[in-house]
Structures are given as C-alpha cells and as structure tokens.
Design a protein around this motif. Structure first.
Motif, PDB file in Angstrom:
ATOM      1  N   GLU A  98      41.492 -13.919 -18.506  1.00 26.32           N
ATOM      2  CA  GLU A  98      40.247 -14.609 -18.870  1.00 26.32           C
ATOM      3  C   GLU A  98      39.346 -13.734 -19.722  1.00 26.32           C
ATOM      4  OE1 GLU A  98      38.203 -16.456 -15.617  1.00 26.32           O
ATOM      5  OE2 GLU A  98      40.086 -17.072 -14.691  1.00 26.32           O
ATOM      6  N   THR A  99      39.481 -12.412 -19.577  1.00 29.73           N
ATOM      7  CA  THR A  99      38.657 -11.482 -20.351  1.00 29.73           C
ATOM      8  C   THR A  99      39.552 -10.384 -20.918  1.00 29.73           C
ATOM      9  OG1 THR A  99      38.206 -10.051 -18.452  1.00 29.73           O
ATOM     10  CG2 THR A  99      36.675 -11.874 -18.824  1.00 29.73           C
ATOM     11  N   THR A 104      38.185   0.705 -24.250  1.00 31.07           N
ATOM     12  CA  THR A 104      37.754   0.683 -25.653  1.00 31.07           C
ATOM     13  C   THR A 104      37.022  -0.607 -25.997  1.00 31.07           C
ATOM     14  OG1 THR A 104      39.792  -0.337 -26.523  1.00 31.07           O
ATOM     15  CG2 THR A 104      39.763   2.085 -26.300  1.00 31.07           C
ATOM     16  N   ILE A 105      36.989  -1.560 -25.057  1.00 32.29           N
ATOM     17  CA  ILE A 105      36.393  -2.871 -25.281  1.00 32.29           C
ATOM     18  C   ILE A 105      34.969  -2.895 -24.722  1.00 32.29           C
ATOM     19  CG2 ILE A 105      36.624  -5.362 -24.779  1.00 32.29           C
ATOM     20  CD1 ILE A 105      38.883  -4.177 -26.547  1.00 32.29           C
ATOM     21  N   PRO A 106      33.986  -3.390 -25.488  1.00 37.05           N
ATOM     22  CA  PRO A 106      32.615  -3.492 -24.966  1.00 37.05           C
ATOM     23  C   PRO A 106      32.548  -4.375 -23.716  1.00 37.05           C
ATOM     24  CG  PRO A 106      32.648  -3.807 -27.339  1.00 37.05           C
ATOM     25  CD  PRO A 106      34.084  -3.800 -26.888  1.00 37.05           C
ATOM     26  N   LYS A 108      30.665  -6.706 -22.727  1.00 40.58           N
ATOM     27  CA  LYS A 108      30.409  -8.142 -22.842  1.00 40.58           C
ATOM     28  C   LYS A 108      31.691  -8.968 -23.000  1.00 40.58           C
ATOM     29  CE  LYS A 108      29.352  -8.351 -27.809  1.00 40.58           C
ATOM     30  NZ  LYS A 108      28.318  -8.741 -28.762  1.00 40.58           N
ATOM     31  N   TYR A 109      32.809  -8.317 -23.299  1.00 39.43           N
ATOM     32  CA  TYR A 109      34.093  -9.002 -23.443  1.00 39.43           C
ATOM     33  C   TYR A 109      35.004  -8.795 -22.228  1.00 39.43           C
ATOM     34  CZ  TYR A 109      32.571  -9.088 -28.282  1.00 39.43           C
ATOM     35  OH  TYR A 109      31.846  -9.275 -29.428  1.00 39.43           O
ATOM     36  N   LYS A 110      34.474  -8.138 -21.205  1.00 41.25           N
ATOM     37  CA  LYS A 110      35.273  -7.765 -20.039  1.00 41.25           C
ATOM     38  C   LYS A 110      34.634  -8.272 -18.751  1.00 41.25           C
ATOM     39  CE  LYS A 110      36.177  -3.434 -19.766  1.00 41.25           C
ATOM     40  NZ  LYS A 110      36.378  -2.008 -19.799  1.00 41.25           N
ATOM     41  N   LYS A 111      35.442  -8.333 -17.707  1.00 38.16           N
ATOM     42  CA  LYS A 111      34.949  -8.598 -16.359  1.00 38.16           C
ATOM     43  C   LYS A 111      35.561  -7.520 -15.474  1.00 38.16           C
ATOM     44  CE  LYS A 111      35.108 -11.899 -12.592  1.00 38.16           C
ATOM     45  NZ  LYS A 111      35.808 -13.097 -12.098  1.00 38.16           N
ATOM     46  N   GLU A 112      34.726  -6.581 -15.044  1.00 39.07           N
ATOM     47  CA  GLU A 112      35.213  -5.476 -14.225  1.00 39.07           C
ATOM     48  C   GLU A 112      34.779  -5.634 -12.773  1.00 39.07           C
ATOM     49  OE1 GLU A 112      35.311  -1.398 -16.474  1.00 39.07           O
ATOM     50  OE2 GLU A 112      33.416  -2.404 -16.896  1.00 39.07           O
ATOM     51  N   THR A 113      35.624  -5.180 -11.873  1.00 41.37           N
ATOM     52  CA  THR A 113      35.251  -5.029 -10.476  1.00 41.37           C
ATOM     53  C   THR A 113      34.705  -3.620 -10.330  1.00 41.37           C
ATOM     54  OG1 THR A 113      36.982  -6.542  -9.754  1.00 41.37           O
ATOM     55  CG2 THR A 113      36.105  -5.021  -8.101  1.00 41.37           C
ATOM     56  N   LEU A 114      33.478  -3.504  -9.862  1.00 37.33           N
ATOM     57  CA  LEU A 114      32.808  -2.219  -9.688  1.00 37.33           C
ATOM     58  C   LEU A 114      32.329  -2.125  -8.239  1.00 37.33           C
ATOM     59  CD1 LEU A 114      30.609  -2.483 -12.895  1.00 37.33           C
ATOM     60  CD2 LEU A 114      32.638  -1.060 -12.648  1.00 37.33           C
ATOM     61  N   LYS A 115      33.082  -1.406  -7.388  1.00 41.15           N
ATOM     62  CA  LYS A 115      32.724  -1.303  -5.980  1.00 41.15           C
ATOM     63  C   LYS A 115      33.074   0.079  -5.436  1.00 41.15           C
ATOM     64  CE  LYS A 115      33.380  -6.195  -4.947  1.00 41.15           C
ATOM     65  NZ  LYS A 115      34.181  -7.153  -4.173  1.00 41.15           N
ATOM     66  N   LYS A 116      32.156   0.610  -4.639  1.00 42.95           N
ATOM     67  CA  LYS A 116      32.330   1.928  -4.024  1.00 42.95           C
ATOM     68  C   LYS A 116      33.552   1.952  -3.106  1.00 42.95           C
ATOM     69  CE  LYS A 116      28.843   4.332  -2.862  1.00 42.95           C
ATOM     70  NZ  LYS A 116      27.725   5.127  -2.394  1.00 42.95           N
ATOM     71  N   VAL A 117      34.225   3.107  -3.074  1.00 45.53           N
ATOM     72  CA  VAL A 117      35.329   3.356  -2.140  1.00 45.53           C
ATOM     73  C   VAL A 117      34.873   4.444  -1.172  1.00 45.53           C
ATOM     74  CG1 VAL A 117      37.688   4.261  -1.897  1.00 45.53           C
ATOM     75  CG2 VAL A 117      37.122   2.717  -3.792  1.00 45.53           C
ATOM     76  N   ILE A 118      35.141   4.226   0.119  1.00 43.06           N
ATOM     77  CA  ILE A 118      34.792   5.221   1.131  1.00 43.06           C
ATOM     78  C   ILE A 118      36.048   5.556   1.928  1.00 43.06           C
ATOM     79  CG2 ILE A 118      33.375   5.760   3.155  1.00 43.06           C
ATOM     80  CD1 ILE A 118      31.365   3.645   2.066  1.00 43.06           C
ATOM     81  N   ILE A 119      36.348   6.844   1.995  1.00 38.21           N
ATOM     82  CA  ILE A 119      37.458   7.334   2.810  1.00 38.21           C
ATOM     83  C   ILE A 119      36.823   8.136   3.937  1.00 38.21           C
ATOM     84  CG2 ILE A 119      39.532   8.773   2.849  1.00 38.21           C
ATOM     85  CD1 ILE A 119      39.814   8.067  -0.187  1.00 38.21           C
ATOM     86  N   LYS A 120      36.872   7.562   5.136  1.00 37.46           N
ATOM     87  CA  LYS A 120      36.193   8.156   6.282  1.00 37.46           C
ATOM     88  C   LYS A 120      36.942   9.378   6.828  1.00 37.46           C
ATOM     89  CE  LYS A 120      32.779   5.178   7.087  1.00 37.46           C
ATOM     90  NZ  LYS A 120      31.414   5.581   7.338  1.00 37.46           N
ATOM     91  N   LYS A 121      36.253  10.096   7.671  1.00 33.31           N
ATOM     92  CA  LYS A 121      36.718  11.337   8.291  1.00 33.31           C
ATOM     93  C   LYS A 121      38.119  11.193   8.910  1.00 33.31           C
ATOM     94  CE  LYS A 121      34.731  14.666  11.540  1.00 33.31           C
ATOM     95  NZ  LYS A 121      33.599  14.912  12.432  1.00 33.31           N
ATOM     96  N   HIS A 122      38.905  12.239   8.769  1.00 33.33           N
ATOM     97  CA  HIS A 122      40.250  12.348   9.365  1.00 33.33           C
ATOM     98  C   HIS A 122      41.244  11.312   8.848  1.00 33.33           C
ATOM     99  CE1 HIS A 122      39.313  15.608  12.023  1.00 33.33           C
ATOM    100  NE2 HIS A 122      38.315  14.949  12.567  1.00 33.33           N
TER     101      HIS A 122
END
Length: 185
Positions: A98-99, A104-106, A108-122
C-alpha cells in the motif's frame, strides 16, 4: 577480540557509559549521544548498534547482532543476552504494498510501525532470532534459536518458532545466583 579503551569510549560521546564496559573495535555504533550503557556490559564484533538505546548492567550482545533503536527506542535490562546474529527492531516498513518502503523514501510515501521494544531482566534471545517493534520480552523469558517474536511474552516462559509460541515454563534458579553474584561483586 579487541575492545576500545575506557578513554576511547569516553570520547565517543555516549549519553552515558558505565564502568568496565567492553565494546569491540569491530562493532559499528551510531547515534552515541542517544545510547546509555550500564556497568559491565559488552558488545562484540560485527554488531550494528544504533538509535535510542538503554542497555542495562551485565548485558551481553554477542557477534553479528543488530540493535536498531531508531526513534521509539529499545531497552535491554540487566543480565540479558542477545545470542549470535539476533536482530531487534523498533521500527519497520509496511510490506503490504500500500505504501513505498526503505529509508531512501520520504515519510509521506511510507507507513512505518514505530514502537518501543523492551527486553526485561534475565532474558535471553537465542541465536538468529528476530524481535519486531512493540514487543516486550518479559522478565526471565528465553527465546529459542531462529525464532520470530511478533508478540509480547509472559514472565519466566520459554518461546520458540516462527512465529514464536510458548513451549514451556523457565526455571527461576538463576535468581538465587544473582543474589550471590551481587553480594560478591
């Protein structure tokens, strides 16, 4: 394996760097001003480390790993391990068609997933595994080799597969060893 000296690491301009941190001189580190690394952590040969990262104490990132924190960021808590060739991403393109895709693409032409990753202790992420944006690896989780982690895990469980699924519970004996380790160091 050759590591940067303490003086060299101080000159890199990290947001913060703990004591006895070891980073291979063959690792590629980008955005140092956004990276925090706590005491006794280690990053080995041929790793690519970038973006907004907070790496806890006694974390080991073994050779050939990619840790791409981007804007959302990645947190790797104390006593966690990324085994050889792991990839941890806090952002990803939309592959549906769809996008457009790639850096290299601006935007406005993309749809990105932007979400924090957490790797917990041990936690330990097995060789060749991939952790995708928005995932929290719960405390004490083990991820088997070559797994694709698309969803957050539950504490003290072992996951494997593509996509990763729970296969059994993980023992907590290491918590007693942690107390002994802390008391002796």
């Amino acid at each position: 394996m050759a590591y940067y000296t303490t003086k060299q690491l101080e000159n890199y301009g990290f947001k913060s760097i703990g004591k006895n941190v070891k980073i291979s001189d063959k690792a590629s580190i980008y955005n140092c001003d956004q990276i925090e690394i706590d005491d006794y952590s280690r990053i080995d040969d041929f790793c690519v480390i970038s973006g907004n990262l907070k790496i806890g104490r006694n974390v080991h990132i073994t050779p050939h790993c990619i840790v791409a924190g981007g804007f959302p960021g990645i947190i790797i808590e104390n006593f966690s391990t990324l085994a050889y060739n792991c990839k941890i991403f806090s952002q990803s393109d939309d592959y549906s068609g769809e996008t457009m895709t790639n850096s290299t693409i601006p935007k406005k032409y993309k749809k990105e997933t932007l979400k924090k990753v957490i790797i917990k202790k041990h936690s330990i992420i097995g060789t060749g595994s991939i952790v995708m944006p928005g995932v929290t690896i719960a405390v004490g989780t083990a991820i088997g080799a070559n797994s694709l982690v698309l969803r957050s895990t539950s504490p003290w469980e072992i996951y494997a597969g593509s996509p990763a699924k729970k296969i059994k519970n993980r023992k907590k004996n290491l918590l007693l060893l942690e107390k002994q380790f802390i008391n002796n160091n």
